[in-house]
Design a protein around this motif. Structure first.
Motif, PDB file in Angstrom:
ATOM      1  N   TYR A   1      41.685  66.462  39.711  1.00 43.81           N
ATOM      2  CA  TYR A   1      40.510  65.735  39.235  1.00 43.81           C
ATOM      3  C   TYR A   1      40.578  65.487  37.729  1.00 43.81           C
ATOM      4  CZ  TYR A   1      35.683  64.731  37.973  1.00 43.81           C
ATOM      5  OH  TYR A   1      34.556  64.158  37.453  1.00 43.81           O
ATOM      6  N   ARG A   2      40.999  66.509  36.937  1.00 48.46           N
ATOM      7  CA  ARG A   2      40.950  66.399  35.488  1.00 48.46           C
ATOM      8  C   ARG A   2      42.066  65.508  34.933  1.00 48.46           C
ATOM      9  NH1 ARG A   2      37.525  69.904  33.004  1.00 48.46           N
ATOM     10  NH2 ARG A   2      36.620  71.572  34.284  1.00 48.46           N
ATOM     11  N   ASP A   3      43.204  65.537  35.559  1.00 51.93           N
ATOM     12  CA  ASP A   3      44.336  64.758  35.048  1.00 51.93           C
ATOM     13  C   ASP A   3      44.749  63.656  36.021  1.00 51.93           C
ATOM     14  OD1 ASP A   3      45.199  66.427  37.008  1.00 51.93           O
ATOM     15  OD2 ASP A   3      46.938  67.215  35.915  1.00 51.93           O
ATOM     16  N   ARG A   4      43.756  63.087  36.714  1.00 52.27           N
ATOM     17  CA  ARG A   4      44.056  62.071  37.727  1.00 52.27           C
ATOM     18  C   ARG A   4      44.639  60.821  37.082  1.00 52.27           C
ATOM     19  NH1 ARG A   4      39.480  60.954  41.989  1.00 52.27           N
ATOM     20  NH2 ARG A   4      40.099  63.090  42.498  1.00 52.27           N
ATOM     21  N   ALA A   5      45.699  60.306  37.650  1.00 51.55           N
ATOM     22  CA  ALA A   5      46.328  59.087  37.145  1.00 51.55           C
ATOM     23  C   ALA A   5      45.430  57.875  37.416  1.00 51.55           C
ATOM     24  CB  ALA A   5      47.684  58.911  37.816  1.00 51.55           C
ATOM     25  N   THR A   6      45.712  56.790  36.738  1.00 54.91           N
ATOM     26  CA  THR A   6      44.951  55.556  36.944  1.00 54.91           C
ATOM     27  C   THR A   6      45.828  54.515  37.635  1.00 54.91           C
ATOM     28  OG1 THR A   6      45.580  54.675  34.773  1.00 54.91           O
ATOM     29  CG2 THR A   6      43.521  55.977  34.913  1.00 54.91           C
ATOM     30  N   CYS A   7      45.179  53.496  38.172  1.00 50.49           N
ATOM     31  CA  CYS A   7      45.884  52.385  38.803  1.00 50.49           C
ATOM     32  C   CYS A   7      44.977  51.160  38.752  1.00 50.49           C
ATOM     33  CB  CYS A   7      46.270  52.717  40.242  1.00 50.49           C
ATOM     34  SG  CYS A   7      44.843  52.963  41.332  1.00 50.49           S
ATOM     35  N   ILE A   8      45.548  50.013  39.079  1.00 51.81           N
ATOM     36  CA  ILE A   8      44.763  48.781  39.172  1.00 51.81           C
ATOM     37  C   ILE A   8      44.279  48.645  40.615  1.00 51.81           C
ATOM     38  CG2 ILE A   8      44.754  46.281  38.898  1.00 51.81           C
ATOM     39  CD1 ILE A   8      47.075  46.568  36.952  1.00 51.81           C
ATOM     40  N   VAL A   9      42.969  48.498  40.765  1.00 51.23           N
ATOM     41  CA  VAL A   9      42.358  48.352  42.083  1.00 51.23           C
ATOM     42  C   VAL A   9      41.663  47.006  42.145  1.00 51.23           C
ATOM     43  CG1 VAL A   9      40.756  49.344  43.763  1.00 51.23           C
ATOM     44  CG2 VAL A   9      41.976  50.842  42.179  1.00 51.23           C
ATOM     45  N   VAL A  10      41.761  46.299  43.271  1.00 52.23           N
ATOM     46  CA  VAL A  10      41.056  45.028  43.421  1.00 52.23           C
ATOM     47  C   VAL A  10      39.680  45.291  44.010  1.00 52.23           C
ATOM     48  CG1 VAL A  10      42.075  44.550  45.709  1.00 52.23           C
ATOM     49  CG2 VAL A  10      41.146  42.677  44.338  1.00 52.23           C
ATOM     50  N   ARG A  11      38.667  44.695  43.384  1.00 53.61           N
ATOM     51  CA  ARG A  11      37.286  44.816  43.820  1.00 53.61           C
ATOM     52  C   ARG A  11      36.668  43.423  43.919  1.00 53.61           C
ATOM     53  NH1 ARG A  11      36.599  50.163  45.449  1.00 53.61           N
ATOM     54  NH2 ARG A  11      37.332  51.610  43.843  1.00 53.61           N
ATOM     55  N   SER A  12      35.536  43.335  44.602  1.00 57.54           N
ATOM     56  CA  SER A  12      34.809  42.063  44.637  1.00 57.54           C
ATOM     57  C   SER A  12      34.146  41.827  43.283  1.00 57.54           C
ATOM     58  CB  SER A  12      33.750  42.079  45.739  1.00 57.54           C
ATOM     59  OG  SER A  12      34.363  42.118  47.008  1.00 57.54           O
ATOM     60  N   GLY A  13      34.191  40.582  42.843  1.00 58.22           N
ATOM     61  CA  GLY A  13      33.525  40.202  41.615  1.00 58.22           C
ATOM     62  C   GLY A  13      32.443  39.192  41.917  1.00 58.22           C
ATOM     63  N   ALA A  14      32.530  38.009  41.286  1.00 59.80           N
ATOM     64  CA  ALA A  14      31.567  36.948  41.570  1.00 59.80           C
ATOM     65  C   ALA A  14      31.680  36.489  43.027  1.00 59.80           C
ATOM     66  CB  ALA A  14      31.794  35.771  40.621  1.00 59.80           C
TER      67      ALA A  14
ATOM     68  N   LEU B   1      47.482  41.636  33.951  1.00 57.78           N
ATOM     69  CA  LEU B   1      46.051  41.735  34.238  1.00 57.78           C
ATOM     70  C   LEU B   1      45.351  42.630  33.220  1.00 57.78           C
ATOM     71  CD1 LEU B   1      46.172  42.222  38.121  1.00 57.78           C
ATOM     72  CD2 LEU B   1      45.354  40.178  36.913  1.00 57.78           C
ATOM     73  N   ALA B   2      44.150  42.221  32.839  1.00 59.66           N
ATOM     74  CA  ALA B   2      43.283  43.043  32.001  1.00 59.66           C
ATOM     75  C   ALA B   2      42.198  43.650  32.875  1.00 59.66           C
ATOM     76  CB  ALA B   2      42.655  42.205  30.888  1.00 59.66           C
ATOM     77  N   SER B   3      41.786  44.874  32.563  1.00 63.73           N
ATOM     78  CA  SER B   3      40.769  45.538  33.376  1.00 63.73           C
ATOM     79  C   SER B   3      39.472  44.735  33.370  1.00 63.73           C
ATOM     80  CB  SER B   3      40.507  46.945  32.848  1.00 63.73           C
ATOM     81  OG  SER B   3      39.615  47.647  33.696  1.00 63.73           O
ATOM     82  N   GLY B   4      38.918  44.491  34.534  1.00 66.91           N
ATOM     83  CA  GLY B   4      37.697  43.721  34.677  1.00 66.91           C
ATOM     84  C   GLY B   4      37.918  42.237  34.855  1.00 66.91           C
ATOM     85  N   GLU B   5      39.157  41.801  34.788  1.00 65.13           N
ATOM     86  CA  GLU B   5      39.475  40.373  34.890  1.00 65.13           C
ATOM     87  C   GLU B   5      39.430  39.910  36.348  1.00 65.13           C
ATOM     88  OE1 GLU B   5      43.100  37.309  33.629  1.00 65.13           O
ATOM     89  OE2 GLU B   5      43.377  39.481  33.486  1.00 65.13           O
ATOM     90  N   GLU B   6      38.904  38.705  36.562  1.00 62.83           N
ATOM     91  CA  GLU B   6      38.973  38.075  37.874  1.00 62.83           C
ATOM     92  C   GLU B   6      40.157  37.118  37.883  1.00 62.83           C
ATOM     93  OE1 GLU B   6      35.578  36.730  39.883  1.00 62.83           O
ATOM     94  OE2 GLU B   6      34.221  38.210  39.031  1.00 62.83           O
ATOM     95  N   ALA B   7      41.011  37.260  38.881  1.00 66.51           N
ATOM     96  CA  ALA B   7      42.247  36.481  38.893  1.00 66.51           C
ATOM     97  C   ALA B   7      42.809  36.440  40.303  1.00 66.51           C
ATOM     98  CB  ALA B   7      43.267  37.096  37.928  1.00 66.51           C
ATOM     99  N   ILE B   8      43.952  35.776  40.423  1.00 69.38           N
ATOM    100  CA  ILE B   8      44.710  35.715  41.671  1.00 69.38           C
ATOM    101  C   ILE B   8      46.131  36.159  41.369  1.00 69.38           C
ATOM    102  CG2 ILE B   8      45.545  34.233  43.539  1.00 69.38           C
ATOM    103  CD1 ILE B   8      43.238  32.343  42.971  1.00 69.38           C
TER     104      ILE B   8
END
Length: 283
Positions: free
Chosen positions: A206-219, A7-14
């Motif tokens: 807060y300053r060194d917070r890790a990242t993750c992939i989160v699912v959000r609503s898109g179109a 997955l790429a960040s911002g991508e809509e997919a299943i």
């Protein structure tokens, strides 16, 4: 369908994966089941009236996605809908049998009450067909699902003397939808790489917070759909009862599927038998 790791960040997919909880389980209000998400619905086809859930991961072999239940639409297993379909099929068969019996009685002795009963049962059969379609998400009467629901509601008075009662009880009673740890699901939406929300394991400061992939609503609305389905009809049966035992129509046991014979194996067996027969005939 994509792997989570691709997955790429911002991508809509299943994506597909398994539910993996990391907080304490919740208890569903009706059945008391341990789960990461539950909602209650007043009837088949209705929207949730109450819902609750804890964040969870959806994991595949390449990575994981964080799901925040408040951000997604959950589509649970279709167990209740399938139960309604099966009950409607049985009730339709029973009503049809009674209609045929009444027709035979009317040939022998015309009677006004019997004619009225036949008309009621014919209308009830139509209602039961509409309920069966509704549970499948199809339209049989009313033009739309909303119109079909209004048609069903307007004709519930036709259920009398037990006719169609099982179907109506399953259709109209309150039930719950669950997502449980380890369940296979399909997730669709916009997948974004974001700082891990506070309170999630591994979020750190807060300053060194890790990242993750989160699912959000898109179109469209982000959804999590369970891939758990009811057992097919051939694996459910009522055990035979010996004399003196009480009836238990709800008892269900798993059985092996009907034997399947490969067509090549069948053809080989037939040709072998013919060859043997021809050998002995010519000998």
């Amino acid at each position: 369908m994509k792997s989570i790791g691709d997955l790429a960040s911002g991508e809509e997919a299943i994506v597909r994966g398994s539910v993996q909880s990391f907080q304490g389980p919740q208890r569903s209000p009706i059945g008391g089941h341990e789960c990461v998400y539950w909602d209650t619905r007043p009837r088949v086809g209705a929207e949730p009236e109450q819902r609750s859930g804890t964040p969870f991961w959806v994991v595949d072999a390449t990575g994981k996605v964080l799901v925040l239940p408040r951000e997604v639409l959950v589509r649970g297993p279709q167990a209740r809908e399938q139960a309604v379909v099966e009950a409607a099929a049985g009730d339709i068969a029973a009503v049809s049998h009674r209609i045929r019996a009444i027709k035979q009685e009317l040939r022998e002795s015309p009677d006004g009450d019997l004619r009225r009963e036949r008309r009621r049962l014919a209308k009830l059969a139509t209602v039961l067909c509409a309920i069966r379609a509704h549970a499948r998400g199809n339209v049989h009467r009313g033009g739309t699902l909303e119109g079909q629901q209004r048609f069903i509601d307007a004709n519930l008075h036709l259920v009398q003397d037990g006719d169609g009662e099982k179907t109506i009880r399953l259709m109209m009673s309150r039930f719950e939808v669950l997502l449980c740890d380890g369940e296979k699901v399909r997730v669709s939406g916009r997948f974004a790489v974001e700082p891990m929300p506070a309170g999630i394991e591994g979020a750190q400061g807060y300053r060194d917070r890790a990242t993750c992939i989160v699912v959000r609503s898109g179109a469209t609305q982000a959804t999590v759909e369970s891939e758990r389905v009811p057992a097919p009809a051939w694996v459910r049966h009522t055990p035979k009862q010996s004399a003196g035992e009480g009836s238990n129509s709800d008892a269900e046991n798993d059985a092996l599927p009907p034997p399947h014979r490969d067509p090549i194996v069948r053809a080989t067996a037939v040709l072998t038998a013919l060859a043997v027969a021809l050998y002995y005939w010519l000998a």
